[in-house]
Scaffold this active site. Structure first.
Site, PDB file in Angstrom:
ATOM      1  N   LYS A 265       0.744  -1.293   0.085  1.00  9.88           N
ATOM      2  CA  LYS A 265      -0.068  -0.157  -0.034  1.00  9.88           C
ATOM      3  C   LYS A 265       0.853   1.341   0.007  1.00  9.88           C
ATOM      4  O   LYS A 265       0.364   2.408  -0.588  1.00  9.88           O
ATOM      5  CB  LYS A 265      -0.783  -0.089   1.125  1.00  9.88           C
ATOM      6  CG  LYS A 265      -2.087  -1.176   1.404  1.00  9.88           C
ATOM      7  CD  LYS A 265      -2.721  -0.965   2.381  1.00  9.88           C
ATOM      8  CE  LYS A 265      -3.816  -2.315   2.587  1.00  9.88           C
ATOM      9  NZ  LYS A 265      -4.609  -2.091   3.933  1.00  9.88           N
ATOM     10  N   ARG A 266       2.260   1.114   0.443  1.00  9.55           N
ATOM     11  CA  ARG A 266       3.040   2.028   0.431  1.00  9.55           C
ATOM     12  C   ARG A 266       3.384   2.643  -0.971  1.00  9.55           C
ATOM     13  O   ARG A 266       4.197   3.765  -0.936  1.00  9.55           O
ATOM     14  CB  ARG A 266       4.057   1.927   1.465  1.00  9.55           C
ATOM     15  CG  ARG A 266       3.542   1.744   3.011  1.00  9.55           C
ATOM     16  CD  ARG A 266       4.543   1.454   3.864  1.00  9.55           C
ATOM     17  NE  ARG A 266       4.219   1.201   5.203  1.00  9.55           N
ATOM     18  CZ  ARG A 266       3.706   0.171   5.585  1.00  9.55           C
ATOM     19  NH1 ARG A 266       3.482  -0.840   4.906  1.00  9.55           N
ATOM     20  NH2 ARG A 266       3.482   0.225   6.992  1.00  9.55           N
TER      21      ARG A 266
END
Length: 496
Positions: A265-266
């Site tokens: 998600k980063r």
């Protein structure tokens, strides 16, 4: 008057839907921006709801107020709208339903299915350290299970704060979860501990809030990521504690990159906003996600969400993480762009420029001469995998983006300066009103100045577009028109 759980049952009655209609939900948390996994789950949910006239619910799971990111909720709602998977109901906010969760927790305590725990954070930390040192499973030891009602009341009266913990029944029976993708999954109840359901500040944990909401929203199938499989037996026990019928469970896989690593998600390229900024169409992006996780029975790559909804079955979804291949996404998106009319492509391209505040001069020029812009969009739209590629592929058509080539650019084609000037002047003074006329002019000019035909073509292309690669040159000239062609040749000659 204080509500009871029975009061909420009346407030949220059973739905009047067909027996095979699914009620599904997506429950993103605003602790992060919506990502590709959010999109995948939203599409599966929407498809299940579409199949037989069901309901798709959006629930914002915002109980973790400390980690909530400003603007995340709005981004979630907007992303679903962009994807074309708007919910039928919602958004509902868990932060606005605290009374429901607190009533549910009290019901469990009153019925001996949960209890108040007063253990301090320090004691719990020591317990974990002791268990780790002893090499046993770390879990709560049930110290406060044995407190009497009077002892609990006395502690509360003295100002002590408590959490509410579930009681895991002592049983040797395996807990079996039927996952619609993977089939039956067995769990040993001894691995479960008395998890916290309600925190000392009156806010619920995910376990309580999700179960209570799924029950009162009358969710028939819970679609969520495979990282929640380990929590499924805990949730089943909570359903049993309430004497509620659990929904069906469908755990989606975590997507992987081409190196088979789990998507993070980063990373920028997992956020839905990243795909929008790259100029992917929502239809293409949605189609790509369904294609990644499902094989069409006719081996088609291009199909609508409605077709996916009618044909897909949960058991046809993957149980291992599929690859997010950008080449496949580009191919699928290209198919959607290629099928657009020039008017449709121009409208989407302009919306893209406006959304991301790109090229204001270009926007003004297009608005000034929309008919010309539509002609530009009609030329080989299949060159564009994304809306962003329209700029490098077709930007040279527009005067605000055109830059006349320098002498050095042209000398890479023909080293003799005089020859370059002579050839471009000859083309400028010629009458070119058809592809045949252009071919004749180019050949005659090449023969007259003793150069290869392609030199005339390449010099003219560079002069008109500033590029060495374009669609067929006469088609470019035809769209530009005699006035623009003459003007650009004049600009190039002026540079020389």
């Amino acid at each position: 008057m204080t509500k009871t759980l029975a009061d909420f049952e009346k407030q949220f009655p059973e739905r009047n839907l067909a027996a095979d209609a699914e009620v599904v939900r997506i429950g993103p948390s605003p602790t992060g921006m919506p990502h590709i996994g959010t999109a995948m789950q939203a599409i599966i949910n929407k498809a299940l709801a579409l199949k037989n006239g069901g309901v798709f619910v959006l629930r914002i799971e915002d109980t973790d107020q400390a980690r909530t990111i400003h603007g995340a909720t709005e981004a979630i709602i907007e992303s679903l709208q962009w994807l074309g998977v708007e919910p039928d109901e919602g958004p509902f906010y868990q932060s606005e339903r605290l009374e429901l969760y607190q009533t549910a927790a009290k019901h469990l305590v009153d019925n001996g299915k949960a209890y108040h725990c007063f253990c301090s954070a320090e004691r719990l930390q020591r317990l974990r350290e002791q268990q780790t040192e002893a090499k046993v499973m770390t879990k709560y030891d049930g110290k406060c299970r044995s407190l009497t009602k009077e002892e609990v009341q006395a502690k509360h009266a003295a100002g002590e704060k408590s959490v509410v913990r579930m009681i895991v029944p002592e049983s040797s029976d395996k807990i079996v979860i039927n996952d619609l993708v993977r089939g039956d999954i067995e769990f040993d109840p001894s691995v479960l501990d008395d998890s916290v359901l309600l925190k000392s500040d009156g806010w619920p944990t995910y376990h309580l809030a999700s179960v209570v909401d799924d029950h009162f929203m009358r969710i028939t199938t819970v679609v969520r990521g495979e990282e929640w499989i380990s929590s499924a037996p805990k949730h089943v026990l909570i359903y049993r504690a309430f004497d509620w019928q659990p929904p069906k469970f469908l755990h989606t896989v975590l997507l992987r990159d081409t190196d088979r690593r789990k998507l993070s998600k980063r990373r920028d390229d997992t956020g839905i906003s990243w795909y929008r900024e790259q100029g992917y169409l929502p239809e293409g992006f949605s189609n790509f996600l369904t294609r990644v996780m499902w094989a069409h029975p006719e081996n088609k790559d291009i199909y609508s969400l409605q077709e996916f909804a009618q044909l897909v079955t949960p058991r046809a979804l993957p149980s291992t993480g599929p690859i997010v291949d950008i080449k496949l996404l580009n191919f699928i998106n290209n198919q959607y762009i290629s099928k657009l009319t020039p008017q449709q492509l121009l409208k989407k391209f302009m919306a893209y420029l406006q959304e991301f505040n790109l090229q204001p001069d270009l926007q003004h020029e297009i608005n000034t001469n929309q008919a010309y812009a539509e002609k530009v969009m009609s030329l080989e739209p299949e060159r564009n995998d994304t809306l962003a590629q329209v700029l490098p592929n077709s930007g040279f058509f527009f005067d605000c983006l055109y830059k006349a080539p320098e002498a050095e650019d042209l000398k890479r084609i023909e080293h003799n300066h005089t020859t370059i000037v002579t050839i471009l002047n000859a083309v400028k003074e010629s009458v070119i009103d058809s592809a045949e006329a252009w071919s004749r002019v180019a050949k005659e000019t090449a023969a007259e100045y003793n150069v290869k035909n392609k030199i005339v073509f390449m010099l003219t292309r560079m002069a008109l577009t500033g590029k060495d690669k374009t669609p067929p040159l006469y088609e470019v000239m035809e769209i530009m028109g005699p006035e623009r062609v003459g003007s650009r040749l004049a600009q190039t000659l002026a540079n020389l």
